[in-house]
Design an enzyme around this catalytic site. Structure first.
Site, PDB file in Angstrom:
ATOM      1  N   THR A  25       8.902 -22.499  20.078  1.00  0.00           N
ATOM      2  CA  THR A  25      10.284 -23.291  19.472  1.00  0.00           C
ATOM      3  C   THR A  25      11.472 -22.779  20.097  1.00  0.00           C
ATOM      4  O   THR A  25      12.340 -23.406  20.578  1.00  0.00           O
ATOM      5  CB  THR A  25      10.068 -23.287  17.988  1.00  0.00           C
ATOM      6  N   VAL A  26      11.738 -21.256  19.762  1.00  0.00           N
ATOM      7  CA  VAL A  26      12.852 -20.621  20.327  1.00  0.00           C
ATOM      8  C   VAL A  26      12.988 -20.440  21.774  1.00  0.00           C
ATOM      9  O   VAL A  26      13.949 -20.718  22.206  1.00  0.00           O
ATOM     10  CB  VAL A  26      12.991 -19.394  19.393  1.00  0.00           C
ATOM     11  N   VAL A 144      19.218 -13.330  12.285  1.00  0.00           N
ATOM     12  CA  VAL A 144      19.726 -13.577  11.093  1.00  0.00           C
ATOM     13  C   VAL A 144      20.369 -14.903  10.986  1.00  0.00           C
ATOM     14  O   VAL A 144      21.253 -15.094  11.637  1.00  0.00           O
ATOM     15  CB  VAL A 144      20.367 -12.311  10.385  1.00  0.00           C
ATOM     16  N   GLY A 199       8.870 -26.690  13.156  1.00  0.00           N
ATOM     17  CA  GLY A 199       9.182 -25.361  13.861  1.00  0.00           C
ATOM     18  C   GLY A 199       9.997 -24.342  13.201  1.00  0.00           C
ATOM     19  O   GLY A 199      10.682 -23.422  13.699  1.00  0.00           O
ATOM     20  N   LYS A 217      16.007 -10.341   6.895  1.00  0.00           N
ATOM     21  CA  LYS A 217      17.131 -10.479   7.289  1.00  0.00           C
ATOM     22  C   LYS A 217      18.195  -9.797   6.316  1.00  0.00           C
ATOM     23  O   LYS A 217      19.174  -9.236   7.028  1.00  0.00           O
ATOM     24  CB  LYS A 217      17.499 -11.918   7.132  1.00  0.00           C
TER      25      LYS A 217
HETATM   26  P1  NDP Z   1       6.541 -19.962  18.418  1.00  0.00           P
HETATM   27  O1  NDP Z   1       5.043 -19.664  17.503  1.00  0.00           O
HETATM   28  O2  NDP Z   1       6.785 -21.156  18.274  1.00  0.00           O
HETATM   29  O3  NDP Z   1       6.446 -19.411  19.741  1.00  0.00           O
HETATM   30  C1  NDP Z   1       5.846 -17.962  19.950  1.00  0.00           C
HETATM   31  C2  NDP Z   1       5.537 -18.148  21.673  1.00  0.00           C
HETATM   32  O4  NDP Z   1       5.221 -16.713  21.956  1.00  0.00           O
HETATM   33  C3  NDP Z   1       4.550 -18.844  22.002  1.00  0.00           C
HETATM   34  O5  NDP Z   1       5.097 -19.668  23.326  1.00  0.00           O
HETATM   35  C4  NDP Z   1       3.438 -18.169  22.147  1.00  0.00           C
HETATM   36  O6  NDP Z   1       2.504 -18.620  23.226  1.00  0.00           O
HETATM   37  C5  NDP Z   1       3.840 -16.727  22.458  1.00  0.00           C
HETATM   38  N1  NDP Z   1       3.131 -15.677  22.337  1.00  0.00           N
HETATM   39  C6  NDP Z   1       2.755 -15.186  20.987  1.00  0.00           C
HETATM   40  N2  NDP Z   1       2.194 -14.190  20.826  1.00  0.00           N
HETATM   41  C7  NDP Z   1       1.934 -13.865  22.233  1.00  0.00           C
HETATM   42  C8  NDP Z   1       0.853 -12.980  22.871  1.00  0.00           C
HETATM   43  N3  NDP Z   1       0.263 -11.993  22.394  1.00  0.00           N
HETATM   44  N4  NDP Z   1       0.915 -12.889  24.066  1.00  0.00           N
HETATM   45  C9  NDP Z   1       1.512 -13.924  24.892  1.00  0.00           C
HETATM   46  N5  NDP Z   1       2.559 -14.775  24.302  1.00  0.00           N
HETATM   47  C10 NDP Z   1       2.478 -14.792  22.979  1.00  0.00           C
HETATM   48  O7  NDP Z   1       7.414 -18.891  17.448  1.00  0.00           O
HETATM   49  P2  NDP Z   1       8.946 -19.282  17.256  1.00  0.00           P
HETATM   50  O8  NDP Z   1       9.723 -19.709  18.626  1.00  0.00           O
HETATM   51  O9  NDP Z   1       9.083 -20.011  16.282  1.00  0.00           O
HETATM   52  O10 NDP Z   1       9.426 -17.766  16.906  1.00  0.00           O
HETATM   53  C11 NDP Z   1       9.755 -16.927  17.904  1.00  0.00           C
HETATM   54  C12 NDP Z   1      10.341 -15.563  17.234  1.00  0.00           C
HETATM   55  O11 NDP Z   1      11.694 -16.179  16.855  1.00  0.00           O
HETATM   56  C13 NDP Z   1       9.895 -15.092  15.858  1.00  0.00           C
HETATM   57  O12 NDP Z   1      10.168 -13.641  15.798  1.00  0.00           O
HETATM   58  C14 NDP Z   1      10.741 -15.855  14.743  1.00  0.00           C
HETATM   59  O13 NDP Z   1      10.576 -15.110  13.453  1.00  0.00           O
HETATM   60  C15 NDP Z   1      12.155 -15.828  15.530  1.00  0.00           C
HETATM   61  N6  NDP Z   1      12.765 -17.037  14.980  1.00  0.00           N
HETATM   62  C16 NDP Z   1      12.302 -18.243  14.739  1.00  0.00           C
HETATM   63  C17 NDP Z   1      13.234 -19.232  14.459  1.00  0.00           C
HETATM   64  C18 NDP Z   1      12.569 -20.811  14.408  1.00  0.00           C
HETATM   65  O14 NDP Z   1      13.492 -21.431  13.953  1.00  0.00           O
HETATM   66  N7  NDP Z   1      11.356 -21.096  14.848  1.00  0.00           N
HETATM   67  C19 NDP Z   1      14.442 -19.035  14.009  1.00  0.00           C
HETATM   68  C20 NDP Z   1      14.956 -17.634  14.050  1.00  0.00           C
HETATM   69  C21 NDP Z   1      14.195 -16.570  14.706  1.00  0.00           C
HETATM   70  P3  NDP Z   1       1.801 -20.063  23.246  1.00  0.00           P
HETATM   71  O15 NDP Z   1       2.926 -20.990  22.898  1.00  0.00           O
HETATM   72  O16 NDP Z   1       1.016 -20.202  24.278  1.00  0.00           O
HETATM   73  O17 NDP Z   1       1.023 -19.981  21.798  1.00  0.00           O
HETATM   74  N1  HSE Z   2      11.322 -19.096   9.349  1.00  0.00           N
HETATM   75  C1  HSE Z   2      12.614 -18.691   9.252  1.00  0.00           C
HETATM   76  C2  HSE Z   2      13.421 -19.638   8.280  1.00  0.00           C
HETATM   77  C3  HSE Z   2      13.268 -19.006  10.752  1.00  0.00           C
HETATM   78  O1  HSE Z   2      13.004 -20.496   8.067  1.00  0.00           O
HETATM   79  O2  HSE Z   2      14.675 -19.228   8.017  1.00  0.00           O
HETATM   80  C4  HSE Z   2      14.680 -18.733  11.086  1.00  0.00           C
HETATM   81  O3  HSE Z   2      14.927 -17.253  10.845  1.00  0.00           O
END
Ligand code: NDP
Ligand code: HSE
Length: 449
Positions: A25-26, A144, A199, A217
């Site tokens: 997602t991010v 955050v 997401g 946070k």
């Molecule tokens: P996702 O699960 O959507 O994406 C995680 C990505 O990391 C995927 O591409 C995944 O690969 C890859 N990945 C995970 N583990 C491994 C590994 N062991 N080796 C290689 N690649 C790996 O997560 P998000 O994007 O939602 O979140 C990412 C971070 O951002 C987290 O720390 C979350 O807390 C933070 N965050 C998220 C927000 C949100 O709105 N989603 C907002 C603010 C912060 P693959 O796609 O192939 O599985």
């Molecule tokens: N899972 C978190 C939330 C993502 O819903 O606020 C953003 O940090």
């Protein structure tokens, strides 16, 4: 000029080459924002910013972003150690292997940008010290409140203030669930499934609904606001999964909204940090922050109250914060490391290890719902018991018994009281013969000073 084409703002500087750990997602949002706004971003950074190398677990999975021109791998360490990568963005999540990868990047002197609040909350103190020692930075605006630039606001915009307290709706998933349950009467699990699909939710959604994400946070916000080390383990945490719809309804009848609030306040003898469902007067702006939106209210002695509002989760909003960090990194790469904005807002040798207050010592208003037998003298007994503890009732509603059991709900709001005294009072109320179910207790914050 076509979208994404760049008239290099400062052709003298080569592009900043980004290694991206995570394409979910991010990560996908970051590639999209960098592509869509390439020209503006280059004008602000003084150079182009290109994602050159990225990792994910499954390279065959569909992505929300274009991947042309990006070298892909399943091994994130290859990205970290690639000599043609200048800066690392970690958006994989989790502790392992993210921690090890970030540490390696810092060892190599590469700036790291992360959205990983769990990792910052648990290991931020060590990561910041390592970055400092290596003359580089860990940037974490996206950790955050999603797209809201709250770290920058507190660390830089409010730098002239003594920050007294802050309160925030800092979990988008939880707020999305509470809003849909209230407005659409949908079930908890149904709305959670939608938040996951969009997401918003963490890989383990209990982090969202049990307040752990909010506590991650809040520990970051409090550390920056009060210039103290990160102390995640000291945050008192309660989730929303046990919240009952009737309490949401009764709270509204009394003129309040229930929000999952993070609250931190500095006192003479220490700092309080807590995350729990909280009644907020409905006329406060914070009570009207709905859906996936987040908001943080920060009270500085000079400025008074300031409020920051925006999307708390999702691909593009979170990417907005990551890319802002990227622009900051691009701008400061040539600055003397000792003259960069400090990780925790105060220069490292001025971080002070403030004590954290126990929940017994916090003072707040309370919402109590008692289920009682419908018989004479019940109200008098309840009022007498509270009076014995010096507790003042501010408002009360009594409902009709809803079934043949003749059990009826009594809902009370109290004036602020020390939590230890309220705990004793609840124990005494619970022991009354007329009280026939566990008492529901929620905390109330007026958020005025
Ligand atoms: P996702 O699960 O959507 O994406 C995680 C990505 O990391 C995927 O591409 C995944 O690969 C890859 N990945 C995970 N583990 C491994 C590994 N062991 N080796 C290689 N690649 C790996 O997560 P998000 O994007 O939602 O979140 C990412 C971070 O951002 C987290 O720390 C979350 O807390 C933070 N965050 C998220 C927000 C949100 O709105 N989603 C907002 C603010 C912060 P693959 O796609 O192939 O599985
Ligand atoms: N899972 C978190 C939330 C993502 O819903 O606020 C953003 O940090």
């Amino acid at each position: 000029m076509s979208e994404g084409e760049v008239t290099n703002a400062d052709a003298a500087l080569p592009p900043l080459r980004v290694g991206l750990l995570g394409l979910g997602t991010v990560g996908g949002g970051v590639v999209n924002v960098l592509t869509r706004n390439a020209e503006d971003i280059a004008r602000r950074s003084g150079r182009r910013i290109d994602v050159v190398h990225a990792s994910a677990r499954n390279l065959g999975a569909p992505r929300i972003c274009p991947l042309n021109g990006i070298l892909l791998t399943t091994n994130p360490m290859d990205v970290v150690e690639n000599p043609n990568v200048d800066v690392i963005i970690e958006v994989m999540g989790g502790m392992t292997p993210a921690s090890m990868l970030i540490r390696r990047a810092l060892e190599l002197g590469k700036p790291v940008i992360t959205a990983n609040k769990a990792l910052i909350a648990h290991e931020g103190n060590e990561l910041f010290a390592l970055a400092q020692a290596k003359g580089t930075v860990v940037a974490f605006e996206a950790a955050v409140a999603g797209g809201i630039p709250i770290i920058k606001a507190i660390r830089e915009g409010l730098a002239g203030n003594r920050i007294e307290w802050l309160a925030g709706i800092i979990n988008g998933t939880g707020n999305f669930i509470l809003t849909a349950m209230r407005d659409e009467g949908r079930s908890f699990s149904d709305v959670l499934a939608e938040a996951q699909k969009l997401g918003y939710a963490e890989a383990d959604p209990t982090f969202d609904v049990e307040g752990i994400d909010g506590a991650h946070k809040l520990s970051i916000l409090a550390a920056i606001a009060f210039g103290m080390p990160l102390k995640f383990d000291s945050v008192y945490t309660e989730g929303i999964s046990t919240l009952k719809t009737e309490d949401v309804r009764y709270a509204r009848e009394l003129g309040y909204q229930i929000k999952h609030l993070g609250f931190a306040r500095r006192h003479e003898n220490g700092v309080e940090m807590r995350v729990h469902p909280t009644l907020i007067p409905e006329r406060r702006l914070l009570a009207n922050v709905d859906g996936v939106k987040n908001a943080v209210l920060v009270w500085g002695d000079a400025v008074g109250p300031t409020l920051y509002y925006g999307a708390g989760a999702g691909a593009d909003p979170t990417a907005s914060a990551v890319v802002a960090d990227l622009v900051d990194v691009a701008r400061t790469l040539t600055a003397d490391p000792n003259h960069r904005v400090p990780h925790l807002a105060v220069v490292p040798d001025q971080v002070s290890d403030l004590p954290i207050l126990s929940m017994d010592d916090i003072q707040t208003g309370y919402y109590l719902r008692l289920t009682v037998l419908d018989q004479p003298g019940v109200l008098a007994n309840i009022a007498r018991t509270l009076a014995d503890f010096g507790i003042n009732i501010e408002a009360m509603i009594q409902k009709e018994a809803s079934d043949e059991t003749l059990h009826l709900p009594i809902v009370l709001l109290t004036h602020p009281m020390r939590e230890a005294i309220m705990n004793d009072a609840i124990e005494s109320l619970q022991a009354l013969d007329e009280v026939c179910a566990p008492i529901v207790r929620l905390r109330v914050e007026s958020l005025v000073s």
